[in-house]
Design an enzyme around this catalytic site. Structure first.
Site, PDB file in Angstrom:
ATOM      1  N   CYS A 202       0.877  -1.178   0.000  1.00 28.19           N
ATOM      2  CA  CYS A 202       0.000   0.000   0.000  1.00 28.19           C
ATOM      3  C   CYS A 202       0.910   1.222   0.000  1.00 28.19           C
ATOM      4  O   CYS A 202       1.838   1.291  -0.810  1.00 28.19           O
ATOM      5  CB  CYS A 202      -0.956  -0.040   1.189  1.00 28.19           C
ATOM      6  SG  CYS A 202      -0.193  -0.356   2.794  1.00 28.19           S
TER       7      CYS A 202
ATOM      8  N   GLY B 256       2.865   0.411   3.920  1.00 32.49           N
ATOM      9  CA  GLY B 256       3.027  -1.031   4.052  1.00 32.49           C
ATOM     10  C   GLY B 256       2.798  -1.552   5.447  1.00 32.49           C
ATOM     11  O   GLY B 256       3.291  -2.644   5.781  1.00 32.49           O
ATOM     12  N   TRP B 257       2.033  -0.816   6.273  1.00 30.71           N
ATOM     13  CA  TRP B 257       1.821  -1.305   7.643  1.00 30.71           C
ATOM     14  C   TRP B 257       0.352  -1.306   8.075  1.00 30.71           C
ATOM     15  O   TRP B 257       0.049  -1.507   9.237  1.00 30.71           O
ATOM     16  CB  TRP B 257       2.678  -0.529   8.643  1.00 30.71           C
ATOM     17  CG  TRP B 257       2.546   0.975   8.634  1.00 30.71           C
ATOM     18  CD1 TRP B 257       1.446   1.713   8.341  1.00 30.71           C
ATOM     19  CD2 TRP B 257       3.579   1.905   8.982  1.00 30.71           C
ATOM     20  NE1 TRP B 257       1.721   3.051   8.470  1.00 30.71           N
ATOM     21  CE2 TRP B 257       3.032   3.203   8.865  1.00 30.71           C
ATOM     22  CE3 TRP B 257       4.903   1.781   9.385  1.00 30.71           C
ATOM     23  CZ2 TRP B 257       3.774   4.346   9.131  1.00 30.71           C
ATOM     24  CZ3 TRP B 257       5.643   2.936   9.653  1.00 30.71           C
ATOM     25  CH2 TRP B 257       5.079   4.200   9.518  1.00 30.71           C
ATOM     26  N   ASP B 258      -0.580  -1.134   7.137  1.00 34.65           N
ATOM     27  CA  ASP B 258      -2.013  -1.250   7.443  1.00 34.65           C
ATOM     28  C   ASP B 258      -2.692  -2.228   6.473  1.00 34.65           C
ATOM     29  O   ASP B 258      -3.002  -3.350   6.835  1.00 34.65           O
ATOM     30  CB  ASP B 258      -2.692   0.126   7.375  1.00 34.65           C
ATOM     31  CG  ASP B 258      -2.268   1.037   8.517  1.00 34.65           C
ATOM     32  OD1 ASP B 258      -2.377   0.615   9.674  1.00 34.65           O
ATOM     33  OD2 ASP B 258      -1.823   2.170   8.237  1.00 34.65           O
ATOM     34  N   ARG B 259      -2.918  -1.760   5.254  1.00 32.48           N
ATOM     35  CA  ARG B 259      -3.568  -2.623   4.267  1.00 32.48           C
ATOM     36  C   ARG B 259      -2.685  -3.809   3.872  1.00 32.48           C
ATOM     37  O   ARG B 259      -3.189  -4.920   3.638  1.00 32.48           O
ATOM     38  CB  ARG B 259      -3.916  -1.800   3.026  1.00 32.48           C
ATOM     39  CG  ARG B 259      -5.047  -0.817   3.242  1.00 32.48           C
ATOM     40  CD  ARG B 259      -5.151   0.199   2.111  1.00 32.48           C
ATOM     41  NE  ARG B 259      -4.118   1.219   2.187  1.00 32.48           N
ATOM     42  CZ  ARG B 259      -4.056   2.280   1.391  1.00 32.48           C
ATOM     43  NH1 ARG B 259      -4.949   2.433   0.426  1.00 32.48           N
ATOM     44  NH2 ARG B 259      -3.100   3.181   1.536  1.00 32.48           N
TER      45      ARG B 259
ATOM     46  N   ARG C 239      -3.694   3.683  15.884  1.00 28.53           N
ATOM     47  CA  ARG C 239      -4.937   3.308  15.209  1.00 28.53           C
ATOM     48  C   ARG C 239      -6.085   3.142  16.202  1.00 28.53           C
ATOM     49  O   ARG C 239      -7.218   3.551  15.936  1.00 28.53           O
ATOM     50  CB  ARG C 239      -4.751   2.006  14.414  1.00 28.53           C
ATOM     51  CG  ARG C 239      -3.645   2.078  13.343  1.00 28.53           C
ATOM     52  CD  ARG C 239      -3.947   3.145  12.289  1.00 28.53           C
ATOM     53  NE  ARG C 239      -2.948   3.145  11.235  1.00 28.53           N
ATOM     54  CZ  ARG C 239      -2.038   4.098  11.041  1.00 28.53           C
ATOM     55  NH1 ARG C 239      -2.004   5.150  11.865  1.00 28.53           N
ATOM     56  NH2 ARG C 239      -1.172   4.024  10.050  1.00 28.53           N
TER      57      ARG C 239
END
Length: 583
Positions: free
Chosen positions: A321, A324-327, A373
């Protein structure tokens, strides 16, 4: 640095270990360079991950102890090299990576500047010899110049990021401030890394072509590279909502059904784009993607990824994404759990163990900012594991996607395994009398089809001669139970032939794998659709129970009827306080 994949004592087990992990995850942001008490806790988590990886794989470790490669990647980056089955295990596929850790580490050091926040292309799953990788998107002009300038100043004028002694000249150094020169350099190294990992497919989850902040392009992506440096790769633009969208998921009582992303927002400019050749086998109307709710969109993207990794070629896959640390961990985690539920990877791990591994490695150690988050209500992490209830059916199974054919008349699966045991190490004796092929066929055992290799014998005499020659062998005695009828396959079994593309491999060019048999070291085991469902439900239930006891949900507004919120109801069931029903 090579690592012995066995012998690491577990740092904890079962529910307690997962609870400790979730508590640590929810209290502090992981950074590789952190010291003190945080480092001791991270060390226990990483030691547990290495132990779990080592159950099924041989691996090497790329050291990142102080975050010198990437501050928010694991301190011990695992390179899965091959299945951990013994060399003399019969009837078992040994899928082996051709990647050498030293060469990989060198390419990583050269290429890390090419991607946002230095989050380089990193292999995280080994499936049928293919590397499934993750990363951030490409760094844009603003970030690239900012970081290269910073590195140059604080390294005393010697820019380590460009330490390419063999190909940097004075002229090159003088010109590298020019855009094309700079992008050619860093993206060229990124492409070399992708090619070394045999990555062909790049799946971009961004809803933007470029990420813009304060009017500046801070990130880019392969699909809009002006010089078309990535033209040789198969690029897929599969836009997926960012973490901020998951506040709406939380605000809707953690209900994803009916939740549709607003594709008309100004910053959304990346349309869905998938080569037709990759969509033909999927019964999906991709033109309707903007009308899909969050459930359908996630399901369809996962089907696409599974279809890609099951393609006939030996090419790997990159998912990314923006950062590179959520989706990215959402889909990496779903892929890992789905393949595990099919009995195709991490085959020795129990539900609580695969859950620990994916939470710790795919989310925590790769830098998901859970604390931030949760404070914003952007609960993409929770969504991932609660979503498992939507992918339990066989339509999400990688086994279903593989090419199959039932056994031909005249040979049983046991005899095929016996042939492999007798002729192990020789491909000529197998190929002289048989041709090997695979094709789709309907299931033969309930609702589940077992995969088998098609053996085309030279004739009935060849079959009879082979059986006669084996009649007095110990293996033949072992197999002397009643044969299955031709319309019924054994209770579990798969035979697959795969050619290795590695010229450096020390193994035979053909690897044979089979499911359960008396001669086999119990490794890969395919599971039925009902087993897949129960395995994923076990993972989900374990997650819900541990999450509710540690992190918990934000308060959900009660419905007009005063009924308990949907997800709270699921938590109650998850911890066993109420009987389950269809959710």
């Amino acid at each position: 640095m090579a690592a012995a994949a066995r012998g690491c004592p577990p740092a904890g087990s079962g529910d307690r270990a997962l609870a400790e992990l979730l508590l640590e995850f929810s209290r502090a942001q992981y950074r590789a360079k952190d010291g003190g008490g945080a480092a001791a806790k991270v060390e226990r988590i990483e030691r547990r991950c290495l132990e779990l990886f080592g159950r099924d794989y041989r691996y090497s470790v790329i050291p990142n102890v102080h975050g010198e490669i990437c501050a928010h990647y694991p301190r011990h980056i695992v390179l899965l090299e091959r299945d951990a089955a013994p060399e003399d295990a019969s009837c078992h596929v040994l899928f082996e990576s051709t990647v050498q850790v030293g060469k990989l580490q060198d390419l990583i050091n050269r290429s890390k500047m090419a991607r946002c926040r230095g989050r380089f292309v990193c292999p995280v799953i080994l499936y049928k010899g293919k590397h499934i990788c993750r990363s951030a998107t490409l760094a844009g002009w603003g970030e690239l110049y900012g970081r290269t300038g910073y590195n140059y100043i604080f390294s005393g004028g010697s820019d380590d990021a460009w330490a390419d002694a063999e190909d940097i000249s004075e002229e090159d150094s003088a010109l590298r401030n020019a855009d094309s020169q700079l992008f050619d350099k860093v993206r060229g190294h990124d492409i070399k890394l992708l090619r070394y990992l045999s990555v062909r497919y790049i799946c971009d989850l961004m809803v933007e072509n470029k990420k813009v902040k304060f009017g500046l392009n801070v990130t880019s992506s392969e699909k809009v590279d002006k010089a078309q440096r990535y033209a040789d790769f198969t690029l897929l633009s599969i836009p997926y909502p960012g973490c901020e969208f998951f506040k709406e998921y939380k605000d809707r009582d953690y209900t994803a059904e009916g939740l549709i992303f607003n594709w008309k927002q100004d910053y959304v400019d990346a349309p869905l784009s998938i080569p037709v050749s990759l969509t033909q086998s999927l019964n999906i109307d991709w033109s309707e993607y903007q009308s899909w709710d969050l459930v359908q969109q996630t399901q369809n993207y996962l089907k696409l990824l599974i279809s890609i990794i099951n393609s006939d070629d030996d090419s790997g896959l990159l998912v990314h994404c923006i950062s590179g640390w959520d989706r990215t961990p959402l889909f990496i985690s779903l892929l890992r759990l789905s393949l595990w539920a099919d009995g195709l990877i991490h085959t020795s791990l129990e539900p609580s163990e695969i859950l620990y591994l994916t939470v710790a490695y795919d989310w925590f150690l790769f830098g998901h900012m859970l604390v931030d988050r949760l404070s914003k209500g952007e609960e993409i992490f929770f969504f991932c594991f609660n979503f498992l209830k939507h992918i339990t059916s066989e339509e999400f199974s990688a086994v279903k996607s593989q090419r199959r054919k039932s056994l031909p008349p005249g040979f049983t699966l046991e005899e095929i395994c016996m042939l492999k045991q007798r002729d192990r190490g020789s491909t000529t004796s197998l190929s002289s009398d048989f041709s090997l092929g695979m094709e789709s066929s309907p299931g033969a055992a309930g609702s589940f089809t077992y995969e088998a290799v098609e053996l085309m014998p030279a004739g009935a005499q060849a079959q009879a001669a082979w059986r006669k020659s084996c009649a007095s062998s110990p293996q033949a005695v072992l197999w002397s139970r009643a044969q299955q009828s031709e319309d019924r396959l054994p209770s579990a079994g798969v035979v697959e032939v795969k050619s290795s593309s590695s010229s450096s491999s020390t193994h035979s060019d053909n690897f044979l794998r089979i499911g359960s048999s008396p001669l086999e070291v119990p490794r890969s085991r395919l599971v039925s659709a009902s087993d897949r469902e129960s395995r994923l439900e076990e993972v989900r239930s374990a997650f819900l129970a541990s999450y509710s006891r540690t992190i918990g949900l934000k308060a959900v507004s009660p419905s007009p009827s005063g009924a308990i919120g949907g997800l709270l109801e699921q938590f109650v069931r998850g911890v066993g306080l109420r009987g389950s029903s269809t959710l």
